[in-house]
Design a protein around this motif. Sequence first.
Motif, PDB file in Angstrom:
ATOM      1  N   SER A   1      -8.828   9.075   3.765  1.00 51.56           N
ATOM      2  CA  SER A   1     -10.140   8.744   4.304  1.00 51.56           C
ATOM      3  C   SER A   1     -10.866  10.073   4.512  1.00 51.56           C
ATOM      4  O   SER A   1     -10.399  10.936   5.260  1.00 51.56           O
TER       5      SER A   1
ATOM      6  N   TRP B   1      -2.980   6.426   1.220  1.00 49.35           N
ATOM      7  CA  TRP B   1      -4.431   6.335   1.236  1.00 49.35           C
ATOM      8  C   TRP B   1      -4.987   7.596   1.875  1.00 49.35           C
ATOM      9  O   TRP B   1      -4.291   8.362   2.527  1.00 49.35           O
TER      10      TRP B   1
ATOM     11  N   GLY C   1       0.859  -1.177   0.000  1.00 49.01           N
ATOM     12  CA  GLY C   1       0.000   0.000   0.000  1.00 49.01           C
ATOM     13  C   GLY C   1       0.893   1.224   0.000  1.00 49.01           C
ATOM     14  O   GLY C   1       1.812   1.339   0.796  1.00 49.01           O
ATOM     15  N   LEU C   2       0.650   2.139  -0.946  1.00 50.93           N
ATOM     16  CA  LEU C   2       1.564   3.269  -1.121  1.00 50.93           C
ATOM     17  C   LEU C   2       1.107   4.451  -0.283  1.00 50.93           C
ATOM     18  O   LEU C   2       1.916   5.139   0.349  1.00 50.93           O
TER      19      LEU C   2
ATOM     20  N   GLY D   1      -5.069   1.071   4.611  1.00 52.81           N
ATOM     21  CA  GLY D   1      -5.596   1.847   5.715  1.00 52.81           C
ATOM     22  C   GLY D   1      -4.506   2.059   6.739  1.00 52.81           C
ATOM     23  O   GLY D   1      -3.375   1.606   6.570  1.00 52.81           O
ATOM     24  N   GLY D   2      -4.844   2.755   7.791  1.00 53.85           N
ATOM     25  CA  GLY D   2      -3.834   3.130   8.780  1.00 53.85           C
ATOM     26  C   GLY D   2      -3.751   2.143   9.902  1.00 53.85           C
ATOM     27  O   GLY D   2      -3.850   2.492  11.065  1.00 53.85           O
TER      28      GLY D   2
ATOM     29  N   GLN E   1       4.856  10.682  -0.637  1.00 56.97           N
ATOM     30  CA  GLN E   1       4.864  10.075   0.695  1.00 56.97           C
ATOM     31  C   GLN E   1       3.463   9.826   1.217  1.00 56.97           C
ATOM     32  O   GLN E   1       3.174   8.802   1.805  1.00 56.97           O
TER      33      GLN E   1
ATOM     34  N   GLN F   1      -0.601   7.002   9.344  1.00 60.64           N
ATOM     35  CA  GLN F   1      -1.791   7.509   8.673  1.00 60.64           C
ATOM     36  C   GLN F   1      -1.451   8.161   7.314  1.00 60.64           C
ATOM     37  O   GLN F   1      -0.540   8.949   7.218  1.00 60.64           O
ATOM     38  N   ARG F   2      -2.224   7.785   6.326  1.00 63.42           N
ATOM     39  CA  ARG F   2      -2.170   8.307   4.950  1.00 63.42           C
ATOM     40  C   ARG F   2      -0.945   7.874   4.140  1.00 63.42           C
ATOM     41  O   ARG F   2      -0.868   8.145   2.956  1.00 63.42           O
ATOM     42  N   MET F   3       0.053   7.249   4.785  1.00 65.89           N
ATOM     43  CA  MET F   3       1.264   6.869   4.052  1.00 65.89           C
ATOM     44  C   MET F   3       1.216   5.384   3.690  1.00 65.89           C
ATOM     45  O   MET F   3       0.151   4.798   3.609  1.00 65.89           O
ATOM     46  N   GLY F   4       2.396   4.800   3.482  1.00 62.15           N
ATOM     47  CA  GLY F   4       2.476   3.392   3.096  1.00 62.15           C
ATOM     48  C   GLY F   4       1.887   2.459   4.148  1.00 62.15           C
ATOM     49  O   GLY F   4       1.868   2.772   5.336  1.00 62.15           O
ATOM     50  N   CYS F   5       1.395   1.321   3.701  1.00 67.43           N
ATOM     51  CA  CYS F   5       0.793   0.371   4.622  1.00 67.43           C
ATOM     52  C   CYS F   5       0.783  -1.004   3.979  1.00 67.43           C
ATOM     53  O   CYS F   5       0.872  -1.135   2.764  1.00 67.43           O
TER      54      CYS F   5
ATOM     55  N   LEU G   1      -7.511   5.602  11.243  1.00 66.42           N
ATOM     56  CA  LEU G   1      -8.223   6.713  10.599  1.00 66.42           C
ATOM     57  C   LEU G   1      -8.925   6.289   9.315  1.00 66.42           C
ATOM     58  O   LEU G   1      -9.685   7.076   8.738  1.00 66.42           O
ATOM     59  N   GLY G   2      -8.663   5.082   8.839  1.00 68.26           N
ATOM     60  CA  GLY G   2      -9.445   4.549   7.719  1.00 68.26           C
ATOM     61  C   GLY G   2     -10.896   4.315   8.139  1.00 68.26           C
ATOM     62  O   GLY G   2     -11.787   4.315   7.308  1.00 68.26           O
TER      63      GLY G   2
END
Lengths: 522, 522
Positions: free
Chosen positions: A84, A82, A79-80, B499-500, A154, B475-479, B65-66
């Motif tokens: 929400s 995301w 996962g790069l 998601g986070g 990022q 949060q919001r980055m790679g996962c 936070l997803g």
Amino acid sequence: MSDRINRREMFKLATAGAAGAGLYKGLAEWGLMPAWASQAADLSRNLASVYESLGRWILLAPQKLGGGTHAVDLSTGKGLAWISYWNYGDTCPISHHVAAYPSDDPYKGFEFVNSTQGGENVLIYGIPTRIKEMGILDKYGQGNHIYRVRFNGQQMELVEDISETTGIGLGVHTVIYPDAKGFSCSDGQKDVAAFFDRAQGNGKTKVQMAFRTDWVPNNSDSLERCWQEGGTLRLTRLVEPKETGKYELEGTSGNKINWEMAPMAELLVERGQIPGRSPHTLVGLDATIHHPGNRYSVLINRLAAAAVIVDRTTWEPVACLHTPEGSPGNLPVKKVASGPDVWEVKFEDVKCPAHEAGFSPDGKHFTMMNNLRQNNMPIFDTSDEDPRNWKKTVFVKDPTWTGEYPSPFHLCFSMDGSKMFVSVLSPKPASSGSVAVDTRSWKIIKKFDNIGPDCQTMSVTYDGKHGLQIYSGFQRMGCGFFVYRQDTLEPVGFLPNYGGHHDSVIVPTAVEHLRNSRCTTL
Amino acid sequence: MSDRINRREMFKLATAGAAGAGLYKGLAEWGLMPAWASQAADLSRNLASVYESLGRWILLAPQKLGGGTHAVDLSTGKGLAWISYWNYGDTCPISHHVAAYPSDDPYKGFEFVNSTQGGENVLIYGIPTRIKEMGILDKYGQGNHIYRVRFNGQQMELVEDISETTGIGLGVHTVIYPDAKGFSCSDGQKDVAAFFDRAQGNGKTKVQMAFRTDWVPNNSDSLERCWQEGGTLRLTRLVEPKETGKYELEGTSGNKINWEMAPMAELLVERGQIPGRSPHTLVGLDATIHHPGNRYSVLINRLAAAAVIVDRTTWEPVACLHTPEGSPGNLPVKKVASGPDVWEVKFEDVKCPAHEAGFSPDGKHFTMMNNLRQNNMPIFDTSDEDPRNWKKTVFVKDPTWTGEYPSPFHLCFSMDGSKMFVSVLSPKPASSGSVAVDTRSWKIIKKFDNIGPDCQTMSVTYDGKHGLQIYSGFQRMGCGFFVYRQDTLEPVGFLPNYGGHHDSVIVPTAVEHLRNSRCTTL
């Protein structure tokens, strides 16, 4: 023999996972393997080689009721980034459709537009929720946001809510122009389509043009016969309020019906089963697509089975394709008023509603799904320069496409244009599938059955290698994406993808890729 | 030779993907391959064999936070089902921690408890949002829900909001009892831990017991010295209001601080950088864990570096482990009042805050992370039947664990107990890693560096084969999640997970699996 299998080849075998290990066992029994290889082959089940073969592409997928959008790097399975949307105070963020602008190196950054639905659309999936009674849909839960989002290398950043900037809130297909200089968005509850420029950086998006379509039935006494017995499609140019400089179409403003016609739900309107202010004027203008020649755009009107061709150089409609089998294929468009401009198209009858649509990457063919009353795909020859000469020619059919389901749904084309991929929807909770159609014979040449519940859009890797079919499970159920080869149509397998995906797009790395992206097809 | 490689083996090779194809090429050159094999080997890059090797396990991961939680079938790589809490009117659904009850066949159904945070916790990740100013955190956005969710074999169903049923809203670790007959939940903003029974079907959950801890500092003049100079930890038994039968601890009620101490953020409280009603009484009771013997539970108090051992048969505290190096390991607990019951533990000083903790599956060892001022893992010998005799023995250390980062963070154990897996956090946006510790020597024997940003909890497949490290990207980055072998510690690779994520658990298929699940470790 054994000394001819070197350490490097063994490593490859080891990284090939369980099957590799299985083969290893065989080779070992035949005395082909050096002893040191045993451990490596048993231990390592490295997925890296599988991803490597998928290539450096970024898949973007909106989560619908999941409320956000994900980017995955296909070349690593990671996962790069995301986003929400409830994080930003959107209390009903149905992340609906996405389109991505090309980027030379999307790993360093790219931008996409993401429409959201809201309001009562959250109620149509059988979720036992009190969200409406709690008042959460009233203010910040009306939806119809058009978010412009940037991946900065990022993380994802919400750059602009275009509905707030322009006053035009639309919740369905976002579709980038073939030259990447703007996009269009539509909404089938409002029957509004709008065309936007591409804002640079933190600049604000501007409306280039907006239209509304309305239906005037021949038989105004019966909702049931409202479309079947024909009528007039009126196309009205919308104008910007002068004092405020903003349209008044945010949130639920302008809705004719209280929630969308879900896929294959067109007949619910005839039956009075979707309430709202003005269902009898509805045409379901929930999408636009663009001819790859970059001059003509198409307004998709579901209940009229009508594709109105608009010339983006003059912002005037020029023709109207009509899709049902047994109906005329190209209807004249007549200007009937100005101030505001209004055009009309007359329909003797509407034999069948139609839905998703697309152009082949060379622009020579157009199709749009006849659903429910007919269940086929008309192929239009669109090779003539003048859309008034575009002609309905053959139909893609399948013996199993009888009754309402299974129904041809979304489509896209292989990079070489030799194949059209079509998702084929079965009703909840059954698994849906996908088919490949030969674009010379317009015959189905391959079927992928039982992929998963609720197969939605497809996307292709722009190197011509892979096709991806996202499935979303009618919300809360199974989800993921299925990968196959564009060339040989061999299945590759499944990769996890979470949420109620309703769309997917691979970020283009060149403007030309838009011909096979969320630009020409839905 | 070539005729001894049969069609079945070739198929295995073909399905092994790119690497298999690579080896095929080699074999073909050596004249080992029949001609018909060529096509299959080139075409098919089937992922199925890779998933097959991971086994039939379901991984559950909350998205923080997803806003929801995902279940993935590891044996197919398919998303099995998911839930998004905003759908139910929760306007700040930070899906925080999960624990799953065992199920004989989780593919047919299983149940889990999922805590959520809310309120100002959404503001601590640098997201430019007006959600607070919009008033969305005030009413339905306060969080601290404890959702009980059922996967019914097809989709996820929200069965109960335990915070609404009981009046106890807590937002951090949910931890199932070793006998699967209930669970506990805690919250480090309120310093409250509660123990719940397991409701059957659509029945309602009941509170078995609840405690609050408070800090009374020796030096009450200085927030900075409030914990370092020692003080008294007071443990108070909470009682249910008689008339309403419900505690009054829903939403933000009872919060001492306005948002949580993020991992490695304990010192912000000393510096006055986390506002709230009562930071000076804070201990950060954000977790409980259970000794596998099913009698003792542990209340984790971060700022006091104190693990208070509670006997669940009497609901009385019996001992308090103190974790910093150079401090006494086991402190006496004294009852000082009744009506309500209050117990006290005295601390001469607190040399270092401590955080996540866990028991080895045989119950003979306990550890808890000393972070920030020290950076090590004390190992307690907990083999004695009486927790008052549990002893701090050795420390897991690493030459790179100096200063505040990298910090040992979450932990879990291999199924055979021979290894302890520890996630090691680096600060945003750097990538974090994971290490394996030998549980005889308590030395680090393997490091997985640079897995991804923000490595959180780990989980193990209960067949003893694989370990999974989830990472969430601040949060919001790679996962995604990273897979390795429990036995050989070989890396397997990455699988997408969006998601986070802040937690992950593999659904147990037997009660015994809880010894290696979200029960004994965090």
